[in-house]
Design a protein around this motif. Structure first.
Motif, PDB file in Angstrom:
ATOM      1  N   SER A  11       0.796  -1.240   0.000  1.00  6.94           N
ATOM      2  CA  SER A  11       0.000   0.000   0.000  1.00  6.94           C
ATOM      3  C   SER A  11       0.827   1.288   0.000  1.00  6.94           C
ATOM      4  CB  SER A  11      -0.909  -0.002   1.236  1.00  6.94           C
ATOM      5  OG  SER A  11      -0.135  -0.119   2.430  1.00  6.94           O
ATOM      6  N   TRP A  12       2.120   1.222   0.344  1.00 15.10           N
ATOM      7  CA  TRP A  12       2.855   2.453   0.653  1.00 15.10           C
ATOM      8  C   TRP A  12       3.048   3.394  -0.537  1.00 15.10           C
ATOM      9  CZ3 TRP A  12       3.642   5.253   4.681  1.00 15.10           C
ATOM     10  CH2 TRP A  12       4.580   6.277   4.643  1.00 15.10           C
ATOM     11  N   ASN A  13       3.541   2.884  -1.666  1.00 17.84           N
ATOM     12  CA  ASN A  13       3.954   3.777  -2.757  1.00 17.84           C
ATOM     13  C   ASN A  13       2.831   4.694  -3.218  1.00 17.84           C
ATOM     14  OD1 ASN A  13       6.496   2.808  -2.719  1.00 17.84           O
ATOM     15  ND2 ASN A  13       6.504   1.950  -4.779  1.00 17.84           N
ATOM     16  N   LEU A 121       5.640 -10.268   7.303  1.00 18.39           N
ATOM     17  CA  LEU A 121       5.808  -9.050   8.105  1.00 18.39           C
ATOM     18  C   LEU A 121       6.943  -8.216   7.550  1.00 18.39           C
ATOM     19  CD1 LEU A 121       4.906  -7.468  10.686  1.00 18.39           C
ATOM     20  CD2 LEU A 121       6.872  -8.553  11.832  1.00 18.39           C
ATOM     21  N   LYS A 122       6.616  -7.019   7.070  1.00 17.24           N
ATOM     22  CA  LYS A 122       7.669  -6.056   6.699  1.00 17.24           C
ATOM     23  C   LYS A 122       8.130  -5.409   7.990  1.00 17.24           C
ATOM     24  CE  LYS A 122       8.425  -1.796   4.068  1.00 17.24           C
ATOM     25  NZ  LYS A 122       7.932  -0.959   2.968  1.00 17.24           N
ATOM     26  N   TYR A 123       9.445  -5.418   8.231  1.00 19.29           N
ATOM     27  CA  TYR A 123       9.954  -4.969   9.526  1.00 19.29           C
ATOM     28  C   TYR A 123      10.969  -3.856   9.306  1.00 19.29           C
ATOM     29  CZ  TYR A 123      10.768  -5.750  14.510  1.00 19.29           C
ATOM     30  OH  TYR A 123      10.835  -5.611  15.883  1.00 19.29           O
ATOM     31  N   ASN A 158      15.935  -2.481   6.503  1.00 21.21           N
ATOM     32  CA  ASN A 158      16.807  -1.531   7.207  1.00 21.21           C
ATOM     33  C   ASN A 158      17.625  -0.691   6.226  1.00 21.21           C
ATOM     34  OD1 ASN A 158      18.961  -3.147   6.428  1.00 21.21           O
ATOM     35  ND2 ASN A 158      20.029  -2.877   8.369  1.00 21.21           N
ATOM     36  N   TRP A 159      17.160  -0.632   4.983  1.00 16.57           N
ATOM     37  CA  TRP A 159      17.689   0.282   3.947  1.00 16.57           C
ATOM     38  C   TRP A 159      19.187   0.101   3.675  1.00 16.57           C
ATOM     39  CZ3 TRP A 159      16.380   3.574   8.508  1.00 16.57           C
ATOM     40  CH2 TRP A 159      15.007   3.567   8.772  1.00 16.57           C
ATOM     41  N   GLY A 160      19.701  -1.087   3.936  1.00 16.89           N
ATOM     42  CA  GLY A 160      21.114  -1.330   3.630  1.00 16.89           C
ATOM     43  C   GLY A 160      22.082  -0.960   4.738  1.00 16.89           C
ATOM     44  N   TYR A 176      15.738  -8.649   2.380  1.00 15.54           N
ATOM     45  CA  TYR A 176      16.231  -7.476   3.089  1.00 15.54           C
ATOM     46  C   TYR A 176      16.271  -6.300   2.131  1.00 15.54           C
ATOM     47  CZ  TYR A 176      20.521  -8.596   0.661  1.00 15.54           C
ATOM     48  OH  TYR A 176      21.424  -8.871  -0.332  1.00 15.54           O
ATOM     49  N   ARG A 177      15.694  -5.181   2.557  1.00 17.77           N
ATOM     50  CA  ARG A 177      15.787  -3.961   1.760  1.00 17.77           C
ATOM     51  C   ARG A 177      17.236  -3.495   1.793  1.00 17.77           C
ATOM     52  NH1 ARG A 177      11.700  -0.112   1.605  1.00 17.77           N
ATOM     53  NH2 ARG A 177      13.384   1.396   1.400  1.00 17.77           N
ATOM     54  N   SER A 178      17.764  -3.205   0.585  1.00 17.78           N
ATOM     55  CA  SER A 178      19.182  -2.897   0.481  1.00 17.78           C
ATOM     56  C   SER A 178      19.446  -1.414   0.249  1.00 17.78           C
ATOM     57  CB  SER A 178      19.777  -3.697  -0.672  1.00 17.78           C
ATOM     58  OG  SER A 178      18.986  -3.519  -1.828  1.00 17.78           O
ATOM     59  N   GLY A 180      17.710   2.940   0.337  1.00 17.38           N
ATOM     60  CA  GLY A 180      16.676   3.865   0.799  1.00 17.38           C
ATOM     61  C   GLY A 180      15.437   3.755  -0.079  1.00 17.38           C
ATOM     62  N   ASP A 181      14.445   4.586   0.204  1.00 17.72           N
ATOM     63  CA  ASP A 181      13.147   4.455  -0.477  1.00 17.72           C
ATOM     64  C   ASP A 181      13.211   4.840  -1.949  1.00 17.72           C
ATOM     65  OD1 ASP A 181      12.379   3.834   2.037  1.00 17.72           O
ATOM     66  OD2 ASP A 181      10.816   5.364   2.185  1.00 17.72           O
ATOM     67  N   ILE A 182      12.450   4.124  -2.745  1.00 19.82           N
ATOM     68  CA  ILE A 182      12.324   4.428  -4.165  1.00 19.82           C
ATOM     69  C   ILE A 182      11.329   5.585  -4.340  1.00 19.82           C
ATOM     70  CG2 ILE A 182      10.365   2.865  -4.666  1.00 19.82           C
ATOM     71  CD1 ILE A 182      11.953   2.016  -7.214  1.00 19.82           C
ATOM     72  N   MET A 211      14.969  -4.574  -3.544  1.00 20.36           N
ATOM     73  CA  MET A 211      15.359  -3.242  -4.043  1.00 20.36           C
ATOM     74  C   MET A 211      14.215  -2.221  -3.929  1.00 20.36           C
ATOM     75  SD  MET A 211      17.834  -4.835  -7.024  1.00 20.36           S
ATOM     76  CE  MET A 211      17.231  -3.811  -8.296  1.00 20.36           C
ATOM     77  N   ASP A 212      13.220  -2.545  -3.158  1.00 16.69           N
ATOM     78  CA  ASP A 212      12.048  -1.713  -2.844  1.00 16.69           C
ATOM     79  C   ASP A 212      10.890  -1.987  -3.805  1.00 16.69           C
ATOM     80  OD1 ASP A 212      10.463  -0.082  -1.370  1.00 16.69           O
ATOM     81  OD2 ASP A 212      11.618   1.742  -1.653  1.00 16.69           O
ATOM     82  N   MET A 213       9.732  -1.468  -3.426  1.00 16.65           N
ATOM     83  CA  MET A 213       8.510  -1.729  -4.197  1.00 16.65           C
ATOM     84  C   MET A 213       8.609  -1.114  -5.586  1.00 16.65           C
ATOM     85  SD  MET A 213       7.514  -1.421  -0.740  1.00 16.65           S
ATOM     86  CE  MET A 213       6.787   0.164  -0.465  1.00 16.65           C
ATOM     87  N   LEU A 214       7.834  -1.686  -6.501  1.00 16.98           N
ATOM     88  CA  LEU A 214       7.841  -1.201  -7.891  1.00 16.98           C
ATOM     89  C   LEU A 214       7.079   0.121  -8.011  1.00 16.98           C
ATOM     90  CD1 LEU A 214       6.923  -4.664  -9.436  1.00 16.98           C
ATOM     91  CD2 LEU A 214       9.147  -3.522  -9.665  1.00 16.98           C
TER      92      LEU A 214
HETATM   93  C1  GLA Z   1      10.237   3.547   5.450  1.00 16.88           C
HETATM   94  C2  GLA Z   1      10.272   2.381   4.479  1.00 16.88           C
HETATM   95  C3  GLA Z   1       9.173   2.532   3.453  1.00 16.88           C
HETATM   96  C4  GLA Z   1       7.823   2.616   4.138  1.00 16.88           C
HETATM   97  C5  GLA Z   1       7.829   3.764   5.152  1.00 16.88           C
HETATM   98  C6  GLA Z   1       6.566   3.760   6.010  1.00 16.88           C
HETATM   99  O1  GLA Z   1      10.569   4.751   4.827  1.00 16.88           O
HETATM  100  O2  GLA Z   1      11.528   2.297   3.855  1.00 16.88           O
HETATM  101  O3  GLA Z   1       9.201   1.460   2.530  1.00 16.88           O
HETATM  102  O4  GLA Z   1       7.545   1.395   4.772  1.00 16.88           O
HETATM  103  O5  GLA Z   1       8.937   3.665   6.028  1.00 16.88           O
HETATM  104  O6  GLA Z   1       6.549   4.801   6.931  1.00 16.88           O
END
Ligand code: GLA
Length: 375
Positions: A11-13, A121-123, A158-160, A176-178, A180-182, A211-214
């Protein structure tokens, strides 16, 4: 055990904090009715901002205004369609958007997620105490999920930080997220690709580089939609994520997706490379001036895939790209050839013996599936 990298929707993007049960149910319906489920998309994931701003009796509580029937009912709905349910928490004191988070509550929160029928679970990693141990934070949640009585995929985010490629697999995460946010601009997906293209050797069953959501099809609208990309760029982005074996988590509003980008998200050939049962990581064959990359990936059944990406931004670097099969260890005197099919268009290009050459303008890609043909 998790085999191929995850596919789903998050749902985030597009929606950020503007989420509710009706939206999630509508998206669930579309995943089924528009062919995404059949293509392999499986997880429906609610990101940040789903709970009340404070715990009640020590527990996380879904915001009753947004989710009046509660998380178990929503989870049952998603499961009734044959899909899986993903939720979000964070390793710090508060989530990134300031909601209660699981630091010090890992075991009870994991039990709560299990009771709701959560499968993923996205953590996240915001507001993590400076004195804390990041590696242990993911290990603790991995153990808490195992202790919950339900199999729940741990998607670390944890963004790398501290190079999770080196340790996240051992701490129990399935991805693992490698980075920062896309954001929905070409520079964002290109930079992520360039930063990770040589960091995927460990992509194999058990733990994948996320590598983060599309951003495919967002066209500049929604929570991370700052500028938008062209359809050609969205295709290149999707092909990169599929080829490198990143989870494929759609971020667009699939209730309103245009045909071109829907077709991109459903590209059978690209998804077959992503979901190949051998689960081999891709490798870089060559990098050329002007950010042109050639990649390879061994597939199951006597096949190998190739990818050509022109990530350059200027035409004047020239557009020729080629591979010599010699560079892959297929020497011409062996008489072995490759029968090449285009993974995007399905076109059959015939059998090649020495190599392959293509002209690609910036933003373009060519992805091939080759079948070895013995002499
Ligand atoms: C961080 C994550 C994003 C998203 C937001 C939600 O920035 O990297 O993918 O989950 O938090 O607040």
């Amino acid at each position: 055990m998790y085999n191929t990298p995850v596919m789903g929707w998050n749902s985030w993007n597009t929606f950020g904090s503007h989420i509710n049960e009706e939206l999630i149910m509508e998206i669930t319906d579309k995943i089924v009715s528009e062919g995404y489920q059949q293509a392999g998309y499986e997880y429906v994931i609610i990101d940040d901002c789903w709970s009340l701003k404070e715990r009640v009796d020590g527990k996380l509580v879904a915001d009753p205004q947004l989710f009046p029937h509660g998380m178990k009912a929503l989870s049952d709905y998603i499961h009734s369609k044959g899909l899986k349910f993903g939720m979000y928490s964070c390793a710090g004191f508060k989530t990134c958007a300031g909601y209660p988070s699981s630091y010090g509550h890992e075991f009870e929160d994991a039990r709560q997620f299990a009771q709701w029928g959560v499968d993923y679970l996205k953590y996240d990693f915001c507001n993590f105490p400076e004195s804390g141990n990041a590696k242990n934070a993911y290990l603790t949640m991995a153990m808490a999920l195992r202790n919950s009585g339900r199999e729940i995929f741990l998607a670390a985010c944890n963004w790398g930080v501290e190079d999770p490629a080196k340790w996240m697999r051992s701490r129990g995460a399935g991805s693992y997220r490698s980075t920062g946010d896309i954001f929905d601009v070409p520079k964002s997906y290109r930079d992520i690709f360039i930063s990770q293209v040589e960091n995927i050797e460990g992509n194999a069953p058990g733990c994948y580089n996320d590598m983060d959501m599309l951003i495919v099809g967002m066209h500049g609208s929604g929570n991370v939609g700052i500028g938008g990309c062209t359809d050609e760029q969205y295709l290149q982005h999707f092909a990169m994520w599929a080829f490198l074996g990143s989870p494929l988590i759609i971020g667009a509003d699939i209730r309103r997706l245009d045909d071109a980008n829907k077709a991109t998200l459903l590209k059978k050939g690209l998804i077959s490379i992503h979901q190949d049962p051998d689960c081999r990581p891709a490798f870089v064959i060559g990098k050329m001036e002007g950010q042109k990359y050639t990649l390879g990936k061994l597939l199951s059944h006597n096949r190998v895939a190739f990818a050509f990406f022109n990530v350059g931004t200027k035409d004047d670097w020239g557009q020729n790209m080629s591979i010599s099969f010699d560079d892959l260890g297929i020497h011409s005197e062996s008489g072995v050839g490759l029968k090449l099919t285009d993974a995007v268009t399905g076109e059959d290009y015939g059998v090649f013996y020495d190599g392959y050459h293509v002209k690609l303008a910036p933003d373009q890609c060519r992805i091939l599936i080759g079948e070895l043909v013995a002499a």
